[in-house]
Design a protein around this motif. Structure first.
Motif, PDB file in Angstrom:
ATOM      1  N   SER A 128      22.780  24.115  16.825  1.00 43.22           N
ATOM      2  CA  SER A 128      23.489  25.173  16.111  1.00 43.22           C
ATOM      3  C   SER A 128      24.993  25.133  16.271  1.00 43.22           C
ATOM      4  N   ASP A 129      25.596  25.791  15.657  1.00 37.32           N
ATOM      5  CA  ASP A 129      27.195  25.901  15.870  1.00 37.32           C
ATOM      6  C   ASP A 129      27.222  26.386  17.412  1.00 37.32           C
ATOM      7  N   VAL A 130      28.401  25.632  17.979  1.00 36.98           N
ATOM      8  CA  VAL A 130      28.858  25.850  19.387  1.00 36.98           C
ATOM      9  C   VAL A 130      30.024  26.732  19.422  1.00 36.98           C
ATOM     10  N   ILE A 131      29.976  27.496  20.412  1.00 41.15           N
ATOM     11  CA  ILE A 131      31.332  28.423  20.812  1.00 41.15           C
ATOM     12  C   ILE A 131      31.558  28.027  22.288  1.00 41.15           C
ATOM     13  N   VAL A 132      32.895  27.659  22.468  1.00 42.49           N
ATOM     14  CA  VAL A 132      33.017  27.034  23.903  1.00 42.49           C
ATOM     15  C   VAL A 132      34.251  28.074  24.424  1.00 42.49           C
ATOM     16  N   ALA A 133      33.641  28.617  25.415  1.00 49.34           N
ATOM     17  CA  ALA A 133      34.822  29.525  26.115  1.00 49.34           C
ATOM     18  C   ALA A 133      36.041  28.962  26.841  1.00 49.34           C
ATOM     19  N   CYS A 134      36.904  27.821  26.223  1.00 51.20           N
ATOM     20  CA  CYS A 134      37.865  27.379  26.941  1.00 51.20           C
ATOM     21  C   CYS A 134      38.363  26.603  25.827  1.00 51.20           C
ATOM     22  N   THR A 135      39.881  26.911  26.050  1.00 50.56           N
ATOM     23  CA  THR A 135      40.798  26.247  24.823  1.00 50.56           C
ATOM     24  C   THR A 135      41.601  25.184  25.642  1.00 50.56           C
ATOM     25  N   GLN A 136      41.706  25.151  26.797  1.00 56.35           N
ATOM     26  CA  GLN A 136      42.717  24.120  27.578  1.00 56.35           C
ATOM     27  C   GLN A 136      42.126  22.717  27.383  1.00 56.35           C
ATOM     28  N   GLU A 137      40.697  22.634  27.488  1.00 57.77           N
ATOM     29  CA  GLU A 137      40.214  21.404  27.439  1.00 57.77           C
ATOM     30  C   GLU A 137      39.251  21.044  26.046  1.00 57.77           C
ATOM     31  N   ALA A 138      39.889  21.681  24.926  1.00 51.04           N
ATOM     32  CA  ALA A 138      39.459  21.527  23.575  1.00 51.04           C
ATOM     33  C   ALA A 138      39.351  20.221  23.172  1.00 51.04           C
ATOM     34  N   PRO A 139      40.627  19.535  23.231  1.00 51.99           N
ATOM     35  CA  PRO A 139      40.577  18.171  22.807  1.00 51.99           C
ATOM     36  C   PRO A 139      39.752  17.189  23.452  1.00 51.99           C
ATOM     37  N   LEU A 140      39.303  17.431  24.817  1.00 57.58           N
ATOM     38  CA  LEU A 140      38.149  16.636  25.494  1.00 57.58           C
ATOM     39  C   LEU A 140      36.708  17.210  25.064  1.00 57.58           C
ATOM     40  N   PHE A 141      36.764  18.377  24.631  1.00 61.37           N
ATOM     41  CA  PHE A 141      35.447  18.721  24.049  1.00 61.37           C
ATOM     42  C   PHE A 141      35.183  18.049  22.791  1.00 61.37           C
ATOM     43  N   ALA A 142      36.137  18.020  21.857  1.00 60.19           N
ATOM     44  CA  ALA A 142      36.109  17.397  20.307  1.00 60.19           C
ATOM     45  C   ALA A 142      35.673  16.084  20.527  1.00 60.19           C
ATOM     46  N   GLU A 143      36.269  15.367  21.832  1.00 58.50           N
ATOM     47  CA  GLU A 143      36.008  13.864  21.846  1.00 58.50           C
ATOM     48  C   GLU A 143      34.748  13.786  22.345  1.00 58.50           C
ATOM     49  N   LEU A 144      34.109  14.795  23.210  1.00 56.46           N
ATOM     50  CA  LEU A 144      32.893  14.291  23.661  1.00 56.46           C
ATOM     51  C   LEU A 144      31.748  14.729  22.718  1.00 56.46           C
ATOM     52  N   ALA A 145      32.307  15.512  21.645  1.00 59.64           N
ATOM     53  CA  ALA A 145      31.477  15.698  20.351  1.00 59.64           C
ATOM     54  C   ALA A 145      31.245  14.468  19.604  1.00 59.64           C
ATOM     55  N   GLY A 146      32.142  13.597  19.569  1.00 68.42           N
ATOM     56  CA  GLY A 146      32.197  12.487  19.048  1.00 68.42           C
ATOM     57  C   GLY A 146      32.022  12.482  17.435  1.00 68.42           C
ATOM     58  N   GLY A 147      30.981  12.006  16.795  1.00 65.24           N
ATOM     59  CA  GLY A 147      30.487  12.099  15.532  1.00 65.24           C
ATOM     60  C   GLY A 147      29.640  13.114  15.194  1.00 65.24           C
ATOM     61  N   SER A 148      29.457  14.188  15.897  1.00 67.65           N
ATOM     62  CA  SER A 148      28.646  15.140  15.604  1.00 67.65           C
ATOM     63  C   SER A 148      28.997  16.047  14.929  1.00 67.65           C
ATOM     64  N   SER A 149      27.994  16.671  13.865  1.00 67.32           N
ATOM     65  CA  SER A 149      28.456  17.547  12.607  1.00 67.32           C
ATOM     66  C   SER A 149      28.263  18.925  13.121  1.00 67.32           C
ATOM     67  N   THR A 150      28.322  19.228  14.312  1.00 68.94           N
ATOM     68  CA  THR A 150      27.976  20.342  14.893  1.00 68.94           C
ATOM     69  C   THR A 150      29.435  21.272  14.753  1.00 68.94           C
ATOM     70  N   ALA A 151      29.475  22.490  14.150  1.00 63.99           N
ATOM     71  CA  ALA A 151      30.489  23.242  14.000  1.00 63.99           C
ATOM     72  C   ALA A 151      31.059  23.819  15.527  1.00 63.99           C
ATOM     73  N   ILE A 152      32.219  23.500  16.086  1.00 62.49           N
ATOM     74  CA  ILE A 152      32.876  24.049  17.370  1.00 62.49           C
ATOM     75  C   ILE A 152      33.893  24.904  17.089  1.00 62.49           C
ATOM     76  N   LYS A 153      33.599  25.885  17.771  1.00 63.66           N
ATOM     77  CA  LYS A 153      34.820  27.015  17.906  1.00 63.66           C
ATOM     78  C   LYS A 153      35.332  27.153  19.402  1.00 63.66           C
ATOM     79  N   PHE A 154      36.642  27.518  19.385  1.00 67.41           N
ATOM     80  CA  PHE A 154      36.997  27.594  20.970  1.00 67.41           C
ATOM     81  C   PHE A 154      37.548  29.103  21.121  1.00 67.41           C
ATOM     82  N   VAL A 155      37.172  29.652  22.433  1.00 66.48           N
ATOM     83  CA  VAL A 155      37.792  31.156  22.567  1.00 66.48           C
ATOM     84  C   VAL A 155      38.331  31.090  23.939  1.00 66.48           C
ATOM     85  N   ASN A 156      39.520  31.961  24.143  1.00 63.92           N
ATOM     86  CA  ASN A 156      40.187  31.603  25.328  1.00 63.92           C
ATOM     87  C   ASN A 156      39.773  33.203  26.208  1.00 63.92           C
TER      88      ASN A 156
END
Length: 686
Positions: free
Chosen positions: A55-83
């Protein structure tokens, strides 16, 4: 706010943020338990990857948003970040911040607003460098390999023209500079006797000048020149030097402008995109030059505003009304356009100040729209309240300097109080009274707007006025305390004392129409007020009020009705009568400025209740009936005034002429046609 259809991944950031998984799940009405990770960006990263695809994923971290985007790779999952760390957990009251944490997550779970329409720019890299010769020519040489360079020398201050004519070089003084990225128009007037377009740079004039008034910029220092004119003779048939040349204006178009003048030619607070004015500071010049190289290609930005000319109160029939949007705009994007205003979307910087000060809502903000921001406010406050939070203070800040200061407070200072909930917007100048009063109606105790040194003083003044009027309203309704404030330091949030708010939060959604949103909010606040009020006196400049009519001077000519853009002033079909709906009046002053008898006066106030939406009679007069057919066509006062002013005029000396003024339009024509003694154009011979 339910997390249905979304997976929440929260992290205590190595146990520095106090998180209660059970309390958070209950606050968010989550059926599934919430797991608190402690090193989600390190050893627990697999848990994040395992959540992808479900499902869509909400990650409670904005500092490492680039890292999580890289870990998601080619996934079609929508990712949102909240501090949650700097905005809630990193605070001396972090242990009490669970309601705020739930509110921030609930807001992040909302769908993204519909994107605003785009404004397009196209730049092929044609840049004009304006400034003193040494600096302008130096940067021209540096940028010539990356951009299509032209130079306009405004003062001969050293340097040399290049040995190869690789780019155009002109000299003169700028007379006009306007436009935006990809569409700058520059006009200048040549004042030096040497025309650099004609000059062959043969050096004959340099050698011939006895005063050495000509250097290798091939411009004459007129302070040194003794008028020998040896240079003119040396130039000969080339004809580049002419001391008697008429000062003609030249014009060219460019995509970019690098203005090295000590005093920039464009001095608006928000400079147009593509125009860089670093002055004479070497570092700033280098940064500007670097920025220019990235401004080649096709670009777009949001169209930040929406404008409805139908309800604009700027002007009518040449009479002035409201100019507030023009006065507050810091980019010069808004100008008068007849009875309305015109906004140049390429110049608009997106501050939203025009929408804030617009009394009628003709100008509205679109990034995001008020209903979208209102939904965030509503969700934020409802989740906070349902999670056990009290005395919520909404802290509005921008996404640049404001965000940096807020996050810095969490890292370096004691963060935010547990009751202060940050809400980011594109620009704080867009926060109008509809959002301020809407927040209180939704149950907020206070609204604080964080302004920085980058916030233009025109915006600060506009916000102070909006805040002052909003505070007058809630205070008059009996809500004790200070509800609205502008703050310049995050630490000021610790000094604010909670203010009274509604016991039952509103359920309505804010409307795209400003006046409708204000009606909803004010009616809700009045319904739950501790003090019943029918009328609230407001300061001059408020967008609510009545109109006072001097019945001794008003002739019911009804010019004011035609001037009113808001349908606040109405005619009556059955009698000479001026009617008024107070709810519609925005106090623009068009009726006052249009009235030929100066019979109208604005009365700023807020009239509450159903009567404000009903038409009331301001003035009525005895009708005057046509002396021929008996049909009413005006007022007796108006006809008597007309007879008094025109009775001695030669044009009405003929028999029956004055009586004709007492007839309706139809009878007047019939009377003229039937009068055989009436002079016509055929009675006059050539």
């Amino acid at each position: 706010m339910s997390l249905e259809g979304k997976t929440l991944k929260v992290c205590s950031c190595n146990r520095t943020v106090a998180l209660d998984a059970r309390a958070l799940a209950a606050a968010l009405k989550s059926d599934a338990p919430i797991e608190v990770h402690h090193q989600l960006c390190r050893k627990d990263a697999a848990a994040f990857q395992a959540a992808l695809g479900e499902s869509d994923v909400i990650v409670a971290c904005t500092q490492e948003a680039p890292l999580f985007a890289e870990l998601a790779g080619g996934s079609s999952t929508a990712i949102k970040f909240v501090n949650l760390r700097e905005q809630a957990g990193w605070s001396t009251e972090g242990a009490r911040a669970m309601p705020k944490i739930a509110a921030l997550v609930a807001m992040a779970a909302l769908p993204e607003p519909e994107p605003a329409p785009a404004v397009e720019f196209k730049s092929s890299g044609q840049v004009l460098i304006i400034g003193p010769s040494a600096a302008a020519l130096d940067w021209a040489e540096r940028l010539a390999g990356q951009l299509e360079v032209s130079v306009l020398i405004t003062a001969a201050q050293g340097g040399e023209l290049p040995l190869e004519r690789k780019y155009p070089v002109w000299s003169g003084q700028v007379t006009q500079l306007s436009g935006w990225l990809g569409a700058f128009a520059v006009a200048w007037r040549q004042e030096n006797p040497i025309d650099l377009e004609v000059c062959t740079r043969c050096n004959a004039c340099v050698r011939a000048c006895p005063e050495q008034a000509i250097d290798f910029t091939y411009q004459i220092d007129l302070a040194k020149c003794k008028a020998h004119r040896d240079c003119v003779k040396a130039c000969g048939a080339i004809g580049a030097i002419d001391f008697s040349r008429a000062a003609t204006e030249r014009k060219e178009a460019f995509d970019l402008v690098l203005d090295l003048s000590r005093r920039p030619f464009i001095r608006t607070r928000q400079l147009p995109q593509g125009y860089l004015a670093p002055g004479d500071d070497a570092l700033e010049q280098a940064l500007a030059a670097q920025a220019l190289t990235g401004l080649v290609g096709e670009f777009e930005k949001p169209r930040f505003y929406s404008y409805s000319s139908r309800i604009c109160a700027h002007s009518r029939s040449g009479q002035p009304g409201c100019n507030q949007c023009i006065e507050v705009c810091s980019s010069g994007a808004i100008r008068a356009d007849g009875d309305h205003v015109k906004v140049e979307p390429h110049l608009c910087a997106g501050c939203g100040g025009c929408a804030t000060v617009c009394p009628s809502g003709a100008m509205s903000y679109a990034y995001p729209r008020v209903p979208d921001l209102g939904m965030r406010l509503k969700t934020l406050l409802r989740t906070y309240r349902e999670a056990g939070g009290r005395d919520a203070c909404v802290l509005l800040h921008d996404g640049e300097a404001g965000r940096a200061a807020l996050l810095g407070s969490g890292r370096h200072e004691k963060g935010l109080p547990a009751r202060v909930i940050p809400l980011e917007c594109f620009h704080v100048a867009s926060i109008g009274m509809d959002l301020l009063l809407g927040a209180i109606a939704y149950g907020a105790s206070q609204v604080a707007i964080f302004i920085t040194e980058k916030t233009a003083e025109t915006y600060v003044a506009a916000l102070e006025r909006e805040i002052g009027i909003a505070q007058t309203i809630v205070t008059a309704l009996g809500y004790a305390g200070k509800h609205f404030s502008l703050i310049r330091e995050i630490a000021e949030t610790w000094d604010a004392k909670p203010a009274a708010t509604v016991e039952e939060p509103a359920s309505f959604n804010l409307s795209p129409e400003k006046r409708t949103s204000l009606d909803f909010a004010i009616e809700h606040l009045a319904r739950h007020a501790s003090q019943a009020r029918e009328v609230i006196e407001l300061p001059q400049g408020a967008a609510f009020g009545a109109i006072s009519v001097n019945q001794d001077t008003c002739t019911l000519c009804k010019a004011c009705i035609g001037a009113c853009p808001e349908a606040a002033l109405l005619d009556s079909p059955d009698a000479p009568r001026l009617r008024f709906i107070e709810r519609n009046c925005v106090q623009c002053g068009l009726c006052v400025n249009t009235c030929p008898e100066n019979a109208l006066t604005l009365v700023p106030r807020l009239f509450l209740g159903a009567k404000a939406k009903q038409a009331v009679t301001l003035h009525e007069a005895e009708p005057f009936n046509c002396v021929r057919c008996g049909k009413p066509f005006g007022t007796r006062r108006m006809v008597d005034n007309m007879l008094g002013k025109l009775g001695a005029h030669s044009m009405f000396a003929a028999e029956g002429a004055l009586r004709r003024l007492q007839m309706c339009a139809d009878c007047r024509v019939v009377d003229m046609m039937g009068n055989q003694t009436e002079a016509t154009i055929f009675d006059y011979k050539k």
